[in-house]
Design an enzyme around this catalytic site. Structure first.
Site, PDB file in Angstrom:
ATOM      1  N   PHE A  11       0.398  -0.963  -0.172  1.00 43.95           N
ATOM      2  CA  PHE A  11      -0.282  -0.206  -0.078  1.00 43.95           C
ATOM      3  C   PHE A  11       0.818   1.048  -0.508  1.00 43.95           C
ATOM      4  CE2 PHE A  11      -2.016   2.483   3.433  1.00 43.95           C
ATOM      5  CZ  PHE A  11      -2.672   3.239   2.458  1.00 43.95           C
ATOM      6  N   ILE A  12       1.716   1.347   0.948  1.00 44.58           N
ATOM      7  CA  ILE A  12       2.830   2.641   1.110  1.00 44.58           C
ATOM      8  C   ILE A  12       4.244   2.173   0.225  1.00 44.58           C
ATOM      9  CG2 ILE A  12       4.044   4.358   2.387  1.00 44.58           C
ATOM     10  CD1 ILE A  12       2.209   2.601   4.364  1.00 44.58           C
ATOM     11  N   LEU A  34       6.161  -9.993  -2.860  1.00 43.99           N
ATOM     12  CA  LEU A  34       5.154 -10.290  -3.904  1.00 43.99           C
ATOM     13  C   LEU A  34       4.275 -11.520  -2.680  1.00 43.99           C
ATOM     14  CD1 LEU A  34       5.968 -10.248  -6.794  1.00 43.99           C
ATOM     15  CD2 LEU A  34       5.230  -8.172  -5.600  1.00 43.99           C
ATOM     16  N   GLU A  83       4.773  -8.164   7.446  1.00 40.02           N
ATOM     17  CA  GLU A  83       4.242  -8.200   7.578  1.00 40.02           C
ATOM     18  C   GLU A  83       3.349  -7.281   8.935  1.00 40.02           C
ATOM     19  OE1 GLU A  83       2.576 -10.371   6.692  1.00 40.02           O
ATOM     20  OE2 GLU A  83       3.543 -11.967   5.488  1.00 40.02           O
ATOM     21  N   THR A 133       5.758   2.381  12.523  1.00 38.80           N
ATOM     22  CA  THR A 133       5.030   2.505  13.168  1.00 38.80           C
ATOM     23  C   THR A 133       5.068   3.394  14.614  1.00 38.80           C
ATOM     24  OG1 THR A 133       2.740   1.599  13.083  1.00 38.80           O
ATOM     25  CG2 THR A 133       4.719  -0.319  13.176  1.00 38.80           C
ATOM     26  N   ASP A 134       3.783   3.915  14.270  1.00 40.74           N
ATOM     27  CA  ASP A 134       3.640   4.497  15.479  1.00 40.74           C
ATOM     28  C   ASP A 134       2.849   3.788  17.097  1.00 40.74           C
ATOM     29  OD1 ASP A 134       0.970   4.122  15.271  1.00 40.74           O
ATOM     30  OD2 ASP A 134       0.255   6.473  15.992  1.00 40.74           O
ATOM     31  N   GLU A 135       2.574   2.567  16.691  1.00 43.67           N
ATOM     32  CA  GLU A 135       2.547   1.643  17.548  1.00 43.67           C
ATOM     33  C   GLU A 135       3.610   0.671  18.378  1.00 43.67           C
ATOM     34  OE1 GLU A 135      -0.565  -1.399  15.618  1.00 43.67           O
ATOM     35  OE2 GLU A 135      -1.075  -0.409  14.017  1.00 43.67           O
ATOM     36  N   TYR A 158       2.190  -7.728  16.249  1.00 45.31           N
ATOM     37  CA  TYR A 158       2.404  -6.837  14.684  1.00 45.31           C
ATOM     38  C   TYR A 158       3.973  -5.818  15.234  1.00 45.31           C
ATOM     39  CZ  TYR A 158       2.527  -2.755  12.008  1.00 45.31           C
ATOM     40  OH  TYR A 158       2.745  -1.890  10.463  1.00 45.31           O
ATOM     41  N   LYS A 162       7.870  -5.021  15.134  1.00 45.31           N
ATOM     42  CA  LYS A 162       8.278  -3.398  14.305  1.00 45.31           C
ATOM     43  C   LYS A 162       9.617  -3.388  15.843  1.00 45.31           C
ATOM     44  CE  LYS A 162       7.285  -1.537  10.828  1.00 45.31           C
ATOM     45  NZ  LYS A 162       8.408  -1.617   9.230  1.00 45.31           N
ATOM     46  N   ARG A 222      -7.457   6.448  16.216  1.00 42.96           N
ATOM     47  CA  ARG A 222      -7.130   6.442  15.715  1.00 42.96           C
ATOM     48  C   ARG A 222      -6.170   7.659  15.299  1.00 42.96           C
ATOM     49  NH1 ARG A 222      -6.242   2.370  18.714  1.00 42.96           N
ATOM     50  NH2 ARG A 222      -5.814  -0.082  17.476  1.00 42.96           N
TER      51      ARG A 222
HETATM   52  P1  NAD Z   1       1.433  -3.905   3.229  1.00 43.08           P
HETATM   53  O1  NAD Z   1       1.166  -5.027   4.198  1.00 43.08           O
HETATM   54  O2  NAD Z   1       0.690  -3.157   2.390  1.00 43.08           O
HETATM   55  O3  NAD Z   1       3.080  -3.954   2.206  1.00 43.08           O
HETATM   56  C1  NAD Z   1       3.681  -4.719   2.485  1.00 43.08           C
HETATM   57  C2  NAD Z   1       4.705  -5.242   1.094  1.00 43.08           C
HETATM   58  O4  NAD Z   1       5.664  -5.955   1.292  1.00 43.08           O
HETATM   59  C3  NAD Z   1       4.257  -6.185   0.191  1.00 43.08           C
HETATM   60  O5  NAD Z   1       4.494  -5.410  -1.034  1.00 43.08           O
HETATM   61  C4  NAD Z   1       4.631  -7.774   0.671  1.00 43.08           C
HETATM   62  O6  NAD Z   1       4.551  -8.195  -1.019  1.00 43.08           O
HETATM   63  C5  NAD Z   1       6.514  -7.045   1.045  1.00 43.08           C
HETATM   64  N1  NAD Z   1       6.954  -7.910   1.286  1.00 43.08           N
HETATM   65  C6  NAD Z   1       6.299  -8.504   3.009  1.00 43.08           C
HETATM   66  N2  NAD Z   1       7.206  -9.847   3.597  1.00 43.08           N
HETATM   67  C7  NAD Z   1       8.461  -9.563   2.439  1.00 43.08           C
HETATM   68  C8  NAD Z   1       9.826 -10.636   2.186  1.00 43.08           C
HETATM   69  N3  NAD Z   1       9.781 -10.939   3.312  1.00 43.08           N
HETATM   70  N4  NAD Z   1      10.562  -9.843   1.495  1.00 43.08           N
HETATM   71  C9  NAD Z   1      10.128  -9.114   0.493  1.00 43.08           C
HETATM   72  N5  NAD Z   1       8.719  -8.152   0.294  1.00 43.08           N
HETATM   73  C10 NAD Z   1       7.932  -8.331   1.272  1.00 43.08           C
HETATM   74  O7  NAD Z   1       2.059  -2.629   4.383  1.00 43.08           O
HETATM   75  P2  NAD Z   1       2.394  -0.984   4.124  1.00 43.08           P
HETATM   76  O8  NAD Z   1       0.487  -0.797   4.758  1.00 43.08           O
HETATM   77  O9  NAD Z   1       2.173  -0.758   2.845  1.00 43.08           O
HETATM   78  O10 NAD Z   1       3.228  -0.891   5.484  1.00 43.08           O
HETATM   79  C11 NAD Z   1       4.260  -0.505   4.492  1.00 43.08           C
HETATM   80  C12 NAD Z   1       5.182  -0.280   5.886  1.00 43.08           C
HETATM   81  O11 NAD Z   1       4.736   0.945   6.104  1.00 43.08           O
HETATM   82  C13 NAD Z   1       5.161  -1.398   6.932  1.00 43.08           C
HETATM   83  O12 NAD Z   1       6.540  -1.376   7.183  1.00 43.08           O
HETATM   84  C14 NAD Z   1       4.733  -0.762   8.340  1.00 43.08           C
HETATM   85  O13 NAD Z   1       5.514  -1.068   8.908  1.00 43.08           O
HETATM   86  C15 NAD Z   1       4.638   0.275   7.856  1.00 43.08           C
HETATM   87  N6  NAD Z   1       3.605   1.475   8.938  1.00 43.08           N
HETATM   88  C16 NAD Z   1       2.764   1.183   8.001  1.00 43.08           C
HETATM   89  C17 NAD Z   1       1.284   1.886   7.887  1.00 43.08           C
HETATM   90  C18 NAD Z   1      -0.179   1.722   7.602  1.00 43.08           C
HETATM   91  O14 NAD Z   1      -1.269   2.919   8.699  1.00 43.08           O
HETATM   92  N7  NAD Z   1      -0.348   0.992   6.614  1.00 43.08           N
HETATM   93  C19 NAD Z   1       0.996   2.805   9.410  1.00 43.08           C
HETATM   94  C20 NAD Z   1       2.817   3.661   9.388  1.00 43.08           C
HETATM   95  C21 NAD Z   1       4.117   2.395   9.717  1.00 43.08           C
END
Ligand code: NAD
Length: 351
Positions: A11-12, A34, A83, A133-135, A158, A162, A222
């Site tokens: 996503f991000i 993937l 994850e 993350t802030d979590e 989770y 992190k 949140r």
């Molecule tokens: P997401 O779950 O949408 O995407 C994670 C991506 O990582 C996927 O494309 C997946 O295929 C890849 N991935 C997973 N395991 C892998 C591995 N072993 N090797 C290579 N690639 C791997 O996550 P997101 O929501 O986009 O979050 C991205 C980052 O931002 C994370 O580290 C998360 O902790 C952090 N974050 C997310 C949020 C949120 O609200 N979504 C907020 C703060 C921080």
């Protein structure tokens, strides 16, 4: 500039890649395993740009990471691969330990190995940006905000994984000198978010006329940030953040889950009305709470605002409207996720 973005199909990460291709002249390599959360549809037209490439690699695979670094000689690594879903971490923590902790450790080792062999000025310019993350800070009561110096008190598998990765990154800087920056962001929402997270889950279920299940009484709070605002903050920290520092990122937009779902229902009533004058909020149901569900998260983003002049461009209201519009306009994207087609799975073959 050539940058490796890990988790670029998520996503991000996909928002980071779309932004880099649209707004810079950088080359970007998407290092992604993937998993179920990785969706190449989310890269959009950026995938056809000559400055974009995909390296389908697991961050646990140290040799593959090493040869990619040797071959590509990046100036930065932005590490988002993880994850990321709390509920999944409760049902099956193992992948969270593997990817978020061991995977980050192996990536750090390879980044250190690569960086140690660089000559100036590439060596001083290199950055390892860890996205977190802030979590990790745990749960707040009715008042208070998470600051950069708030002690870590992660409550879910989770957030604990992190938190562990944040500590590893910090120590690779402190002990080995790896040039790192770390960001801890609040809950993101926006286009291309996997429909297991609150906002896209509710939009997609509402559009399908299904119940809208809220944990407990829906009173958990949140602090929400539109994903493109997060991306702008990430690029700002990557380019101008101080080495070894952490930056909290948040939208100053605290909302109770129930209020979010009510807002979504109101937007959908306006933008995609149900038949027979039914209202979407009639679909809301309350379900047993998530175990250990943190009550409240809220970010104090003073440091990034004052040091790097970053602030969100979207309010929660403008961002939520854009998000609903995106899911309405991109039904193919989320239908391919729901059907599994986004992973190239062959469906409908069961006899
Ligand atoms: P997401 O779950 O949408 O995407 C994670 C991506 O990582 C996927 O494309 C997946 O295929 C890849 N991935 C997973 N395991 C892998 C591995 N072993 N090797 C290579 N690639 C791997 O996550 P997101 O929501 O986009 O979050 C991205 C980052 O931002 C994370 O580290 C998360 O902790 C952090 N974050 C997310 C949020 C949120 O609200 N979504 C907020 C703060 C921080």
């Amino acid at each position: 500039m050539k940058i490796i973005v890990t988790g670029g199909a998520g996503f991000i990460g996909s928002a980071v890649i779309r932004h880099i291709i649209a707004h810079t002249n950088w080359h970007v390599i998407n290092l992604d395993k993937l998993t179920y959360a990785g969706n190449l549809d989310s890269i959009g037209v950026a995938a056809y740009d000559a400055r974009y490439s995909l390296a389908r690699i697991d961050i646990l695979d140290q040799e593959a990471v090493r040869s990619l670094l040797e071959r590509e000689q990046p100036g930065a690594i932005m590490h988002l691969a993880a994850e990321s879903h709390v509920d999944r971490s409760i049902d099956g923590p193992s992948a969270f330990i593997d990817t978020n902790i061991t995977g980050t450790y192996r990536l750090l080792q390879e980044a250190l190995n690569y960086w140690s062999g660089l000559n100036e000025p590439k060596k001083s310019a290199f950055r390892f940006h860890h996205v977190s993350t802030d979590e990790v800070f745990g749960s707040l009561g009715e008042i208070g905000l998470f600051r950069e110096e708030t002690p870590y008190r992660p409550n879910s598998p989770y957030s604990a994984s992190k938190a562990a990765s944040d500590h590893l990154v910090r120590s690779w800087h402190h002990t080995f000198g790896l040039p790192v920056v770390v960001t801890n962001c609040s809950n993101n929402y926006g286009p291309c978010q996997f429909p297991e997270k609150l906002i896209p889950l509710m939009i997609v279920r509402a559009l399908e006329g299904k119940s809208l299940p809220l944990y407990g009484k829906g009173l958990n709070i949140r602090d929400w940030l539109f994903v493109d605002d997060h991306v702008r903050a990430l690029l700002s920290v990557l380019q101008n953040g101080q080495l070894g520092q952490t930056y909290n990122i948040g939208g100053n937009a605290e909302r109770r889950n129930i209020d979010i779902v009510e807002s979504l229902c109101g937007l959908l009533d306006e933008m995609s009305p149900r038949a027979n004058r039914l209202l979407y909020n009639e679909l809301i149901t309350f379900v047993t709470d998530r175990p250990g569900h943190d009550l409240r998260y809220a970010i104090d983003a003073t440091k990034i605002r004052e040091e790097l002049s970053w602030q969100p461009q979207e309010t929660f209201e403008t961002g939520l409207r854009k998000t609903v519009q995106w899911y309405l306009d991109n039904e193919t994207w989320w239908r391919r996720v729901l059907s599994g087609a986004y992973r190239g799975e062959r469906l409908g073959l069961a006899g």
